[in-house]
Design an enzyme around this catalytic site. Structure first.
Site, PDB file in Angstrom:
ATOM      1  N   SER A 263     -34.688  11.851  36.861  1.00 39.56           N
ATOM      2  CA  SER A 263     -34.717  11.085  37.812  1.00 39.56           C
ATOM      3  C   SER A 263     -34.369  11.563  39.101  1.00 39.56           C
ATOM      4  O   SER A 263     -33.655  12.442  39.482  1.00 39.56           O
ATOM      5  CB  SER A 263     -33.964   9.713  37.398  1.00 39.56           C
ATOM      6  OG  SER A 263     -32.714   9.897  37.702  1.00 39.56           O
ATOM      7  N   LYS A 264     -34.984  10.653  40.069  1.00 40.46           N
ATOM      8  CA  LYS A 264     -34.766  11.021  41.643  1.00 40.46           C
ATOM      9  C   LYS A 264     -33.303  11.261  41.904  1.00 40.46           C
ATOM     10  O   LYS A 264     -32.820  12.186  42.770  1.00 40.46           O
ATOM     11  CB  LYS A 264     -35.232   9.824  42.408  1.00 40.46           C
ATOM     12  CG  LYS A 264     -35.004   9.766  43.668  1.00 40.46           C
ATOM     13  CD  LYS A 264     -35.543   8.497  44.397  1.00 40.46           C
ATOM     14  CE  LYS A 264     -35.270   8.381  45.821  1.00 40.46           C
ATOM     15  NZ  LYS A 264     -35.586   6.899  46.502  1.00 40.46           N
TER      16      LYS A 264
END
Length: 507
Positions: A263-264
């Site tokens: 994820s980011k």
RNA sequence: GGCCGGUUCGUCUAACGGUUAGGACGUCAGGUUUUCAUCCUGGUAAUAGGGGUUCGAUUCCCCUACCGGCUACCA
């Protein structure tokens, strides 16, 4: 056999992360390998999550990667428009068709009502599903009288259209990577196909557009596998099953530590980019780093990404984009998720960077020193690059590894001073200066012979001279060979650095 | 919880049912070098567990465990 047409269909809800880039890459490789077409379609049916700039970011990113399209939002094509929000009018007729054939129905339940129901079920440790077991108890065109339904529709009441999932039917999805996947239909729910805001959901839109755009293969992330049976049903009910695309669900990219989808956040947390390009969130102003800005080469980035979920049966790991196209096939994609390894990403970049022509490296270095108001001739930069190019992992390392070619050290590494700077070092270096002054011309071969002679005459080891000399020139114990450096930096500057160092360290 | 998918060195992965289970990254140890890095050589390290099928399972089947995904009027 039909023409290969594949698409990459991101939604513009933010920057595209490397998992998405890999999906795009595999689609691209497949299309090129098969001599087919590659299409970029923007899936912006969720107006609430639209992020300005995201679409352009996606286009720029893929462009930087060297992933090109034959049709799409940015290049046009025979199936324009390629943005689903601009195709809005198209979808309703297909939802209508499904209602007419009895495979879908109008539903009038509000979000609040459904939320309430979900909570209620949850409190009983059950899961609410809008489906065969519950739909007859809800407010929809299956339960309401025909006239009432028509009246509500005419009066402009909000409604959605839901698919009517069949009972007790096994649905098969033939996946190119996973083989036959079968699901019992009663486990599916009556998914919304058409939203009350007049937009289709992903499920309807992707099926309709893939059909209309004559997509032959759908290559997408594994997160879509659970809804694939729903899509199969839609093709069937719409009468398109004979031209339904083939499916291939790619394994996910996992975070390097622990588990879960990359994820980011992981990037900032672990110190590597998760996005191809730098991204500034238009709302929060939050900045996310990108591979391009961090100094990665597109070729290295693509090579690294290609190997995360695909591999030949040989040991070959270095592939140019053309070689990837030549070698790629879906049946060599793996099934299990791949943890992203930032170290290997660096290794690839180091490999590609050190293989670059010196002239190209020099041009990178040129822009770096320009930003620091340093001037140097191209010839000088090329000499510098040829000495440091094997020590460079990321493009910015070019200057990091060569700054002492442009100015004298401002500080001297204390540990190194303690180790190499003896009481007789200054006098030794002063004698060396005399030798340096006598070398003519001041070139590598002459330096080598002159200094070798000097060391022999003094009956000392090479290290006893070179280590303190390096301290004077570089400020620490690192860098290319001293002789090479001296030849490039030049006599006057070397002598002045020696003098400067002696003065500073004697204080 | 339910459903679907997955499971080979720390990581990415290779291996027509028969291999000393291979390669790469990392790591460790040597070597090269005037330093550091590169580079070279070598080492380390894996078939989740249990049942089957088979002369023989990493490979085929079942169960368990674990991991992941999905379970919205998001994609």
């Amino acid at each position: 056999m039909r023409d290969v047409r594949v698409r990459f269909a991101p939604s513009p809800t933010g920057p595209l992360h490397i998992g998405g880039v890999r999906t795009a890459l595999y689609n691209y490789l497949f299309a090129r390998k098969m001599g087919g077409k590659f299409i970029l379609r923007i899936e912006d049916t969720d107006q609430g999550r639209f992020v300005p700039g995201a679409e352009q970011y996606i286009i720029d990113s893929l462009d930087w990667c060297g992933i090109t399209f034959d049709e799409g939002v940015h290049v046009g094509g025979p199936h324009s428009p390629y943005r689903q929000s601009e195709r809005k009018e198209l979808y309703h007729q297909y939802a209508d068709q499904l209602v007419k054939s009895g495979h879908a129905y109008y539903a009038f339940d509000s979000t609040e009502e459904l939320d309430e129901l979900r909570k209620e079920y949850e409190s009983r440790k059950q899961t609410f599903q809008y489906g065969p077991a519950t739909r007859l108890g809800l407010r929809n065109s299956l339960t309401l009288p025909v006239e009432k339904v028509q009246e509500m529709l005419d009066s402009g009441v909000h409604y959605v259209i839901r698919i009517r999932i069949p009972e007790n039917e096994v649905i098969h999805v033939n996946d190119l990577i996973r083989g036959l996947v079968s699901v019992e239909s009663s486990l599916l729910d009556d998914k919304v196909l058409y939203k009350s805001d007049g937009m289709p959901t992903y499920h309807l839109a992707n099926v309709v557009d893939d059909y209309l755009m004559e997509i032959s293969h759908v290559i997408r992330g594994e997160e879509w596998l659970p809804s694939a049976p729903l899509h199969v049903l839609l093709y069937r009910y719409l009468g398109w099953e004979s031209v339904m695309p083939q499916f291939a669900h790619l394994p996910l990219l996992l975070k390097p530590d622990g588990n879960g989808k990359l994820s980011k956040r992981d990037g900032d947390r672990l110190g590597f980019p998760v996005f191809p390009l730098k991204w500034v969130d238009p709302k929060s102003g939050e900045v996310s780093s990108g591979y391009r800005e961090s100094g990665y080469l597109p070729d290295a980035f693509m090579n690294m990404l290609a190997l995360l979920g695909w591999h030949l049966d040989s040991d070959k790991e270095l592939f140019s984009m053309n070689e990837l196209v030549e070698a790629f096939s879906i049946d060599r994609c793996s099934k299990s998720g791949a943890k992203f390894d930032p170290e290997k990403a660096k290794w690839f970049n180091h490999h590609y960077l050190s293989a670059k022509p010196i002239k190209e490296l020099a041009s990178y270095l040129k822009t770096q020193i320009e930003g620091k108001n340093i001037e140097a001739s191209e010839e000088y930069l090329e000499q510098v690059c040829s000495l440091v190019h094997e020590r460079v992992v990321l493009i910015p390392d070019l200057y990091e590894q060569s700054h002492f070619f442009f100015h004298a050290p401002e500080t001297y590494d204390e540990k190194v001073v303690a180790k190499v700077w003896k009481t007789d070092t200054p006098s030794l270096l002063l004698e060396l200066i005399k030798v340096l002054q006598s070398i003519e011309p001041f070139m590598l071969v002459n330096l080598e012979s002159g200094i070798k002679q000097f060391v022999q005459d003094k009956e000392i080891g090479m290290g006893q001279l070179m280590n303190p000399l390096r301290l004077c020139v570089v400020g620490t114990s690192a860098g290319p060979g001293m002789m090479d450096m001296m030849a490039v930096i030049g006599r006057q500057e070397i002598i002045s650095r020696i003098n400067l160092c002696i003065i500073k360290l004697n204080q």
